[in-house]
Design a protein around this motif. Structure first.
Motif, mmCIF file in Angstrom:
data_model
loop_
_atom_site.group_PDB
_atom_site.id
_atom_site.type_symbol
_atom_site.label_atom_id
_atom_site.label_comp_id
_atom_site.label_asym_id
_atom_site.label_seq_id
_atom_site.Cartn_x
_atom_site.Cartn_y
_atom_site.Cartn_z
ATOM 1 N N VAL A 190 0.920 -1.233 -0.038
ATOM 2 C CA VAL A 190 0.021 -0.004 -0.146
ATOM 3 C C VAL A 190 0.817 1.149 0.110
ATOM 4 O O VAL A 190 1.836 1.441 0.776
ATOM 5 N N GLY A 192 1.307 5.417 -0.042
ATOM 6 C CA GLY A 192 0.533 6.635 0.067
ATOM 7 C C GLY A 192 0.953 7.703 -0.494
ATOM 8 O O GLY A 192 2.019 8.002 -0.143
ATOM 9 N N THR A 229 -3.032 10.538 0.252
ATOM 10 C CA THR A 229 -2.882 10.766 1.950
ATOM 11 C C THR A 229 -3.255 12.101 1.953
ATOM 12 O O THR A 229 -3.210 12.653 3.144
ATOM 13 N N SER A 236 -4.567 9.874 5.915
ATOM 14 C CA SER A 236 -3.888 8.627 5.520
ATOM 15 C C SER A 236 -4.688 7.433 6.377
ATOM 16 O O SER A 236 -4.856 6.410 5.930
ATOM 17 N N TYR A 237 -4.905 7.778 7.624
ATOM 18 C CA TYR A 237 -5.524 7.078 8.400
ATOM 19 C C TYR A 237 -6.855 6.573 7.917
ATOM 20 O O TYR A 237 -7.236 5.485 7.603
ATOM 21 N N GLN A 239 -7.864 6.895 4.743
ATOM 22 C CA GLN A 239 -7.899 6.110 3.511
ATOM 23 C C GLN A 239 -7.506 4.819 3.578
ATOM 24 O O GLN A 239 -7.895 3.964 2.899
ATOM 25 N N MET A 240 -6.379 4.385 4.649
ATOM 26 C CA MET A 240 -6.069 3.329 4.723
ATOM 27 C C MET A 240 -7.118 2.222 5.357
ATOM 28 O O MET A 240 -7.213 1.273 5.092
ATOM 29 N N ILE A 255 3.478 -1.244 3.986
ATOM 30 C CA ILE A 255 3.259 0.197 3.786
ATOM 31 C C ILE A 255 4.408 1.002 3.484
ATOM 32 O O ILE A 255 5.398 0.895 4.201
ATOM 33 N N ALA A 257 5.159 5.432 2.046
ATOM 34 C CA ALA A 257 4.323 6.602 1.697
ATOM 35 C C ALA A 257 5.044 7.665 1.419
ATOM 36 O O ALA A 257 6.405 7.895 1.559
ATOM 37 N N THR A 263 2.961 7.829 6.491
ATOM 38 C CA THR A 263 3.247 6.406 7.007
ATOM 39 C C THR A 263 2.456 5.969 8.292
ATOM 40 O O THR A 263 1.962 4.867 8.508
ATOM 41 N N MET A 266 -1.186 5.496 8.245
ATOM 42 C CA MET A 266 -1.565 4.296 7.595
ATOM 43 C C MET A 266 -1.197 3.390 8.680
ATOM 44 O O MET A 266 -1.884 2.404 8.676
#
Length: 388
Positions: A190, A192, A229, A236-237, A239-240, A255, A257, A263, A266
């Motif tokens: 994943v 970011g 992000t 970021s939180y 969308q993750m 992960i 980003a 990062t 996420m």
């Protein structure tokens, strides 16, 4: 947090169009080691520059600095380094907060123009506003250095995006292979990203993808997920958290980003979902040192050492005001910061564990860089690509 100032080594871009003519009171971007110059050297720069470009207010220089966002760790460290250099040089630093927002950056630019600053350092994330902001400064002949996101007509200082991305991605591949073994290819990568800022952050995140794939053979293309992000921990939180449902239970989650804050956001989402045991993450920036030192799942970050940015940015500004030729682009030279070497960069944290044995894959990066330079989406950005 103590700002590390002596570990940043910066190399000037080798573009044929920008060759620095001579040493200016100890400052030559092609050879400079990134350490802060003495106050005497900085004041001598000011004296010489004032003979060529007198201060607009008739007394002393004022330099405008528009920060990316003043309450995020990276921005805080950059600002402290610039302020320390300005204070040592006897320069007034006029600070504004761009708040990660193009219209705000434009308003700040107009404010700088009204205050008749002598030079501007821009940390501005919205590529759509780059030309509009620069038009404000062009109108009165104010020169500009742009941090990390280039702006038309400004000199560039910042991250070597293709290489820092490739370093982080290849490190993540190495660490994931150790943690997950053959199960890596059953996992999900994943990334970011930060699409609003255009080509430059794409260089970084594409480099992360390429670095990971260079050492992870036959990784399934449909196991790579990219999220937006917005350059914030909270987004970021969010969308993750939204994409976790696409990752099967028990699958490794790898992960990486655009920066450390993304990062961490996420990684927090994975932790909140109760799946952190399946995760591994690599940051970019190494400005969230405490998290890097203590979070077992944040295994490394590509170091950019933003606290030392001012050691370059103020001398670049003074060199330009003195009529010196400055490089079209100046790049940070990056190092991987891990738990085993963090004490070398941040003395308040202890080094833990043994060296990981990571070696940057030079041959794979050279192939990637050669291919990158042929991409149509990079037309017009050739000068801020590394030569090797």
């Amino acid at each position: 947090m103590k700002i590390p100032t002596r570990f940043l080594v910066v190399a000037a871009c080798l573009a044929a169009t920008s060759v620095y003519a001579d040493d200016f009171h100890g400052f030559d971007p092609a050879k400079f080691d990134g350490s802060m110059l003495s106050a005497d050297a900085l004041k001598a720069m000011v004296a010489d520059a004032s003979k060529v470009t007198p201060p607009k207010n008739g007394t002393k220089y004022s330099i405008g600095f528009a920060n990316l966002q003043r309450d995020i760790a990276f921005g805080v460290l950059v600002e402290k380094g610039i302020q320390a250099n300005a204070d040592a040089a006897g320069i007034d630093l006029v600070i504004a907060d761009n708040r990660l927002d193009g219209p705000t950056a434009l308003a700040n630019a107009k404010s700088f123009a009204e205050r008749k600053v002598d030079y501007v350092i821009e940390f501005q994330t919205d590529a759509n506003f780059g030309q509009t902001v620069m038009d404000v400064f062009k109108a009165d002949g104010t020169k500009v250095t742009a941090i990390d996101i280039p702006m038309p007509g400004a000199s560039f200082f910042g991250v070597n995006n293709p290489k820092s991305g490739f370093m982080g991605g290849s490190y993540l591949a190495t660490a994931a292979a150790k943690q997950f073994g053959a199960d890596v290819n059953n996992g999900y990568l994943v990334i970011g990203a930060l699409p609003q800022s255009g080509v430059i952050p794409r260089m970084r995140t594409d480099g992360q993808r390429a670095g990971f794939l260079s050492l992870t053979k036959d990784f399934p293309a449909d196991h790579i997920i990219e999220i937006d992000t917005k350059n914030t921990l909270q987004e970021s939180y969010t969308q993750m958290n939204n994409v976790l449902g696409r990752i099967p239970p028990g699958a490794p989650i790898m992960i990486i980003a655009i920066n450390d804050q993304a990062t961490m956001g996420m990684l927090q989402a994975v932790r909140a979902a109760g799946r952190v045991d399946q995760a591994i993450a690599v940051g970019n920036g190494a400005d969230e040192a405490e998290a890097l030192a203590t979070d077992p799942k944040l295994v490394a970050a590509t170091g950019s050492f933003p606290g030392s940015y001012g050691n370059y940015l103020i001398p670049i500004a003074l060199s330009s005001l003195a009529g010196k030729e400055v490089p079209e682009a100046t790049f940070v030279t990056h190092q991987m910061v891990t738990k085993s070497n963090i004490c070398k960069f941040y003395k308040e944290f202890e080094c833990a564990g043994e060296a990981d044995g990571y070696t940057f894959p030079e041959a794979q990066f050279a192939t990637y860089l050669s291919d990158l330079k042929k991409q149509d989406w990079l037309k017009g950005y050739e000068a801020i690509l590394p030569q090797q």
